[in-house]
Write an enzyme that holds these catalytic residues in place. Sequence first.
Site, mmCIF file in Angstrom:
data_model
loop_
_atom_site.group_PDB
_atom_site.id
_atom_site.type_symbol
_atom_site.label_atom_id
_atom_site.label_comp_id
_atom_site.label_asym_id
_atom_site.label_seq_id
_atom_site.Cartn_x
_atom_site.Cartn_y
_atom_site.Cartn_z
ATOM 1 N N GLY A 23 2.807 5.415 8.573
ATOM 2 C CA GLY A 23 2.794 4.429 7.499
ATOM 3 C C GLY A 23 1.757 4.735 6.441
ATOM 4 N N GLY B 143 0.857 2.680 3.877
ATOM 5 C CA GLY B 143 0.492 1.461 3.157
ATOM 6 C C GLY B 143 -1.013 1.337 3.009
ATOM 7 C CG PHE B 144 -2.699 -2.002 0.859
ATOM 8 C CD1 PHE B 144 -3.357 -1.610 -0.295
ATOM 9 C CD2 PHE B 144 -1.574 -2.806 0.724
ATOM 10 C CE1 PHE B 144 -2.927 -2.004 -1.539
ATOM 11 C CE2 PHE B 144 -1.123 -3.212 -0.518
ATOM 12 C CZ PHE B 144 -1.793 -2.811 -1.654
ATOM 13 N N GLY B 145 -3.312 -0.002 4.926
ATOM 14 C CA GLY B 145 -4.073 0.377 6.110
ATOM 15 C C GLY B 145 -4.101 1.874 6.315
ATOM 16 C CB VAL C 202 8.356 7.531 13.150
ATOM 17 C CG1 VAL C 202 8.000 7.365 14.623
ATOM 18 C CG2 VAL C 202 7.317 8.398 12.443
ATOM 19 C CD GLU D 122 2.192 -13.697 -7.147
ATOM 20 O OE1 GLU D 122 0.968 -13.912 -7.009
ATOM 21 O OE2 GLU D 122 2.751 -12.642 -6.805
ATOM 22 C CG ASP E 266 1.061 -6.935 6.498
ATOM 23 O OD1 ASP E 266 -0.130 -7.287 6.415
ATOM 24 O OD2 ASP E 266 1.827 -6.896 5.522
ATOM 25 C CB ALA F 295 -3.684 -5.831 0.107
ATOM 26 C CD GLN F 296 -9.561 -6.967 0.412
ATOM 27 O OE1 GLN F 296 -10.397 -6.674 1.253
ATOM 28 N NE2 GLN F 296 -9.385 -6.244 -0.681
#
Length: 448
Positions: free
Chosen positions: A23, A25-27, A93, A184, A313, A330-331
């Site tokens: 992955g 992503g952010f992590g 994967v 949003e 997540d 995200a944080q």
Amino acid sequence: MLEFDKLSLNIPNTTKPRVVIIGGGFGGINLAKKLSNKDFQVVMFDKQNYHGFWPLLYQVATAGLEPDSIAEPLRKMFGSDDYEDFHFRLVRVTGVNPATKTVSTLIGDLPYDYLVIATGTKPNYFGNEEIKKNSFPLKQIPEALNLRSQLLQCFEQASMTKDPETRQSLLNFVIVGGGPTGVELAGALAEMRKYILPTDYPGLDFTKMNIYLVEGMDRVLPPMAPESSAKTLKYLEKMGIVVKLQTLVQSYDGSIATFKSGEQIKAHTLIWAAGVAGALIDGIPEETVERGRILVNEFSQIIGYPDIFAIGDIAYMKTEKFPKGHPGVAQPAIQQGQHLAKNLKRILTKEPLKPFEYFDKGSLAIIGRSRAVADLPGNMHFGGFFAWIIWLFVHIMYLVGFRNKLVVISNWLYRLFTYERGTRLIIRPFVRKGDRAGRKFIRSYGEE
């Protein structure tokens, strides 16, 4: 085209511990950036070759930004000499085997010393296959482009139909889920309705365009403070958005949304932002999965498997402050990635691992121009223009790549003074499977 059976992962052998990250992503990217290539070989697998800034995905869907302004190629991010022993492979994967310590992909297997699962989430339709088939999710760039095409095609068809009932159905938009994405998106559509669409389609009466925001709980933005939820509801209603609280969708067949109460709305577009589930991988033991996510300890280790980690997540880390896990934003992923990098280095030096402590920097949501809400540390809550400025600053700060920051700032400044949205292009026409009328419409202006 190269024959499939001639492909291989082609990862060089190494004497260093190999960390495999699933992955980007952010992590995943924050973990990879903090790992020293002198200490580890880092291999990242992802089914797309870019890191996307998903908080701005709704702006791609509503023609506010082009997709390449919120994405950065992973190879570009790790292309410098600092990441000499970083290896990215664009591959899906298919599973993991904790017993043999291998990761399986469509083109081969790879052994690991440490495995990090950072696959994020996918839409959760709660078992409703009809909604899954006919609604529009908003989790990836291709889905945002599909939705953008669908919105613009609805306006084009509405401008040409003579049937009032069909026209109204084309101008009804149902957004399911009153979280940040739903709120949003609703605000962006309301601004298009007010400032953009009447100029583009002078023959249409956009006072008849309805935007429905449907939320199953008793307030919008449930994860945020009640004060912020109340302000958001006022903003939405002032913008002419029909908010339906404590309302659940029972079915949607592509033309009629039916609610549990029996109420029905004829709409050609239903956007699903009502929930997510962990993007699980085959081979993860069932006993380690709880509430659709992977159960981890305070060191991000999967319970019972000290050499397998999960962050972001997909990870379900219970703490006293977060008994239901950390929020899916995200944080936590960013902080868990950075923290895990330090712990992996501690493993090498045989130092004790340090538990993860999440620093909550607050929550933000924007509801159109000059309207936003912010929950900040210290129990501070803001709304309106000041919260909007905070939202702009935070999102620019966390965008990856200087070019992306510059493009997004330029777009926002341009829209600040003109209200214009410059990417109203149907580049890839969208039509649902089995929708003969939609396919006929596509053929009316394009190739078959």
